[in-house]
Design a protein around this motif. Structure first.
Motif: not given
Length: 126
Positions: A17, A19, A67, A82, A84-85
């Motif tokens: 991840s 951000r 995601r 953000q 993720n994955s």
């Protein structure tokens, strides 16, 4: 005028991840919407996600739905992404963009924005 500065990019392994942040300054009160775009080597710049001043959101790329999450902190004039994955295909230069002044109708294309940041690199290793 609106100035945009991205941060938060880097190198991660697949599944990780990150951000991203976009700090806006200048005439931010006139901003109608802000968005994240990305451009991979040899490819055109594509819209990733958009957030309007009222909080409405659009995810432009089907591949990021579920995601990535776009958000904003109006008090600090900062927009976030953000991620993720993360997948290797997410590797790209990520750009922050803003539509200041008159609302430009396009949401997920460059034509909808008149201010751009310098970009932050995201690299996802397999």
């Amino acid at each position: 005028q609106v100035q945009l500065v991205e941060s938060g990019g880097g190198s991660v392994q697949a599944g990780g991840s990150l951000r991203l942040s976009c700090a806006a300054s200048g005439y931010t009160y006139r901003t109608k919407k802000m968005g994240w775009f990305r451009q991979a080597p040899g490819k055109e710049r594509e819209g990733v996600a958009v957030i309007y001043s009222g909080g409405g959101r659009t995810y432009c790329a089907d591949s990021v739905k579920g995601r990535f999450t776009i958000s904003q902190d109006n008090a600090n004039n900062t927009m976030y992404l953000q991620m993720n994955s993360l997948k290797p295909e997410d590797t790209a230069m990520y750009y922050c963009a803003a539509n200041g002044g008159t609302l430009l109708l396009s949401t997920c294309t460059e034509a909808g924005y008149n201010y751009w940041g310098q970009g932050t690199q995201v690299t996802v290793a397999s």
